[in-house]
Write an enzyme that holds these catalytic residues in place. Structure first.
Site, PDB file in Angstrom:
ATOM      1  N   SER A 189       0.845  -1.184   0.000  1.00 38.33           N
ATOM      2  CA  SER A 189       0.000   0.000   0.000  1.00 38.33           C
ATOM      3  C   SER A 189       0.891   1.248   0.000  1.00 38.33           C
ATOM      4  O   SER A 189       1.746   1.392  -0.872  1.00 38.33           O
ATOM      5  CB  SER A 189      -0.964  -0.054   1.179  1.00 38.33           C
ATOM      6  OG  SER A 189      -2.015   0.871   1.028  1.00 38.33           O
ATOM      7  N   GLU A 316      -9.348  -5.037  -4.428  1.00 39.67           N
ATOM      8  CA  GLU A 316      -8.669  -4.160  -3.478  1.00 39.67           C
ATOM      9  C   GLU A 316      -9.639  -3.328  -2.629  1.00 39.67           C
ATOM     10  O   GLU A 316      -9.597  -3.352  -1.403  1.00 39.67           O
ATOM     11  CB  GLU A 316      -7.740  -3.194  -4.239  1.00 39.67           C
ATOM     12  CG  GLU A 316      -6.584  -3.851  -4.946  1.00 39.67           C
ATOM     13  CD  GLU A 316      -5.350  -4.006  -4.071  1.00 39.67           C
ATOM     14  OE1 GLU A 316      -5.433  -3.702  -2.869  1.00 39.67           O
ATOM     15  OE2 GLU A 316      -4.310  -4.418  -4.598  1.00 39.67           O
ATOM     16  N   HIS A 412      -7.831  -5.628  -0.306  1.00 38.77           N
ATOM     17  CA  HIS A 412      -6.620  -4.938   0.119  1.00 38.77           C
ATOM     18  C   HIS A 412      -6.117  -5.513   1.442  1.00 38.77           C
ATOM     19  O   HIS A 412      -6.900  -5.714   2.383  1.00 38.77           O
ATOM     20  CB  HIS A 412      -6.943  -3.448   0.270  1.00 38.77           C
ATOM     21  CG  HIS A 412      -5.766  -2.553   0.352  1.00 38.77           C
ATOM     22  ND1 HIS A 412      -4.812  -2.463  -0.638  1.00 38.77           N
ATOM     23  CD2 HIS A 412      -5.394  -1.650   1.311  1.00 38.77           C
ATOM     24  CE1 HIS A 412      -3.907  -1.573  -0.297  1.00 38.77           C
ATOM     25  NE2 HIS A 412      -4.228  -1.063   0.879  1.00 38.77           N
TER      26      HIS A 412
END
Length: 521
Positions: A189, A316, A412
């Site tokens: 990330s 995600e 995610h």
């Protein structure tokens, strides 16, 4: 005794609870506390110490308001935040490959003490694993106005911290059995985007030879954009947007002001791009450390000989929706405003709706935002590096399942406990959809070994992207063995074209024709 001598002094670690053959050293300072006279300045070397320093507990986390499961929280007065942790085989042969990890958290939260990032399993594969804390939020990424254009109070202080940690690794890791010439820098990330930034930054050149990027974030600011954010945060904190005003505001005041600015964007549908994901900090193209977005820089060949392993998940943005940090877009009218705010062409939105004919508008939005913010940007980083002559591998994480009447998404952060080998941690079960089964454990072993093989040899187990085109069919899709068998049956039944999974084909053809706007936080 598990004692090691660094250039600053001697430290003591302890054996890992899960693997007695691994020694863990926690909370080891790689730079001085960045407060007082050092606040908003470049990181400085740590003060040396006498005797043996006990390094058996994680150091304080950087200033933030987050309270994460299984991790410590920040309290005003916690200042020794620039520390790192090491997992190393107790009886290793020395000269081992090193993996240095930068955590994610939108540049405002997170720490190396999160259970996701325990390095025991990776160290068991023959690596020396290093995880680190760096400055976050305004302390790490806020623009500080000053007369000399930031030389004394630079932008990107969080990135400079990470470079200081890499320099510490270069100078000290041999004492822990690692090779300073075999360093892989990894992150997820905002941590992955930090890795991308350091890959193209001249100042970090030579500090690592390989890089792992999971779910890199499409967010990069100009100095002018960062200055506007400073003005907003300073106003919310009740201080002038000047060096003196910002220094007068204690860290907790800037943390609280940042939270209020983000909340205001989240509550205002007319506030433009920040309404959908109110992350207001990110790397800054300051013309000193960074001159361009990493995607543009990689396309121009700035990645040089660094080898890349890039991965993203196939769903995600569903995590951001699940935890309430994303706007709820549930009508066609809201979807049209979202597309207009980001300059997305009508053809891209229509294409997503056609590929998801029975899905609610929210899922169409989440799919679009997944590509815009994470998936498409990550893929293009790998492709740009390959086209510029670099070596790059691409993967996608697509492990899903149905459990207790709900869909477990490939969202995610779900890939990180698999790659670190930490599925057993109960605090991570929300991310991975409950307690893992044997199929999950087997997938985790494969992913952990791929990271280890890439760090050691530059070969995760599949072919790199084609250097002439920057693309190729050799993209590893991470699934359980049962999911792979089911997909093979589907392909055989429907034909190679019709049965190709959404994870493999995704929406790439739509994005290729639509282009990708580069975003500012």
């Amino acid at each position: 005794m598990d004692v090691f001598t660094t250039k600053s002094g001697t430290v003591r670690g302890r054996r890992a609870e899960r693997h007695r053959g691994i020694v863990v050293v926690r909370g080891l300072p790689y730079a001085a506390p960045p407060f007082g006279a050092l606040r908003f300045r470049e990181p400085q070397p740590p003060e040396p110490w006498d005797g043996v320093r006990d390094c058996t507990a994680f150091g304080p986390v950087a200033p933030q308001s987050a309270e994460l499961p299984g991790a410590p929280v920040w309290s005003p007065g916690d200042e020794d935040v620039l520390t790192l942790n090491i997992w190393t085989p107790a009886d290793g042969p020395g000269d081992l490959p090193v993996l240095v990890w930068i955590h994610g958290g939108a540049y405002v939260f997170g720490s190396s003490a999160q259970p996701d990032f325990d390095g025991t399993a990776l160290a068991g594969e023959g690596l020396v694993v290093v995880t680190l804390n760096s400055r976050l939020g305004f302390e790490g990424f806020g623009h500080v106005p000053c007369a000399d254009r930031g030389a004394a109070f630079p932008d990107n202080r969080g990135l400079l911290d990470q470079i200081a940690a890499l320099e510490w690794v270069r100078d000290n890791i041999a004492a822990f059995g690692g090779s300073p010439d075999r360093v892989t820098l990894a992150g997820q990330s905002s941590g992955a985007t930090s890795v991308a930034c350091l890959t193209v930054a001249d100042r970090a050149r030579g500090l690592f030879r390989r890089a792992v990027l999971h779910s890199a974030v499409n967010a990069f600011a100009s100095v002018e954009q960062a200055a506007r954010t400073t003005a907003e945060v300073a106003a919310e904190a009740g201080v002038p947007a000047t060096l003196a005003g910002l220094l007068a505001a204690p860290p907790e005041a800037l943390v609280a002001a940042t939270d209020r600015v983000c909340a205001r964007y989240a509550q205002d549908p007319a506030s433009g791009r920040r309404h959908y994901d109110p992350a207001i900090y990110g790397p800054v193209a300051d013309g000193v450390l960074l001159t361009a977005d990493p995607l543009e820089a990689l396309a121009a060949g700035a990645g040089g000989p660094v080898e890349l392993l890039v991965c993203h998940t196939t769903e995600e943005y569903w995590l951001l929706d699940a935890v309430g940090s994303s706007a709820k877009i549930t009508t066609k009218e809201q979807l049209a405003v979202f597309a207009a705010d980001f300059g997305l062409p009508d053809s891209l939105v229509a294409g997503h709706r056609e590929r998801l004919p029975d899905a609610p508008v929210l899922d169409v939005y989440l799919s679009l935002h997944s590509g815009l913010l994470f998936a498409e940007y990550s893929s293009r980083l790998a492709e740009a590096h390959a086209r510029a002559g670099g070596r790059a591998f691409l993967a996608r994480f697509d492990r899903r399942r149905d459990r207790a009447g709900r869909r477990v998404r490939a969202w995610h952060c779900a890939d990180i406990p698999f790659a670190f080998g930490n599925l057993h941690e109960e605090s991570l079960h929300f991310l991975v959809g409950g307690p893992p089964g044997e199929a999950d454990a087997e997938l985790s072993r494969r992913m952990t070994r791929a990271w280890a093989a890439f760090a050691a040899l530059g070969d995760p187990g599949w072919e790199p992207l084609d250097g002439s085109t920057g693309s190729g069919s050799a993209v590893r899709v991470w699934r359980t063995a049962a999911e792979e068998r089911a997909d093979a049956v589907r392909r055989a039944t429907e034909g190679a074209a019709g049965g190709a999974s959404r994870a493999q084909n995704g929406f790439r053809d739509l994005w290729r024709t639509a282009g990708l706007p580069l975003l500012a936080p």
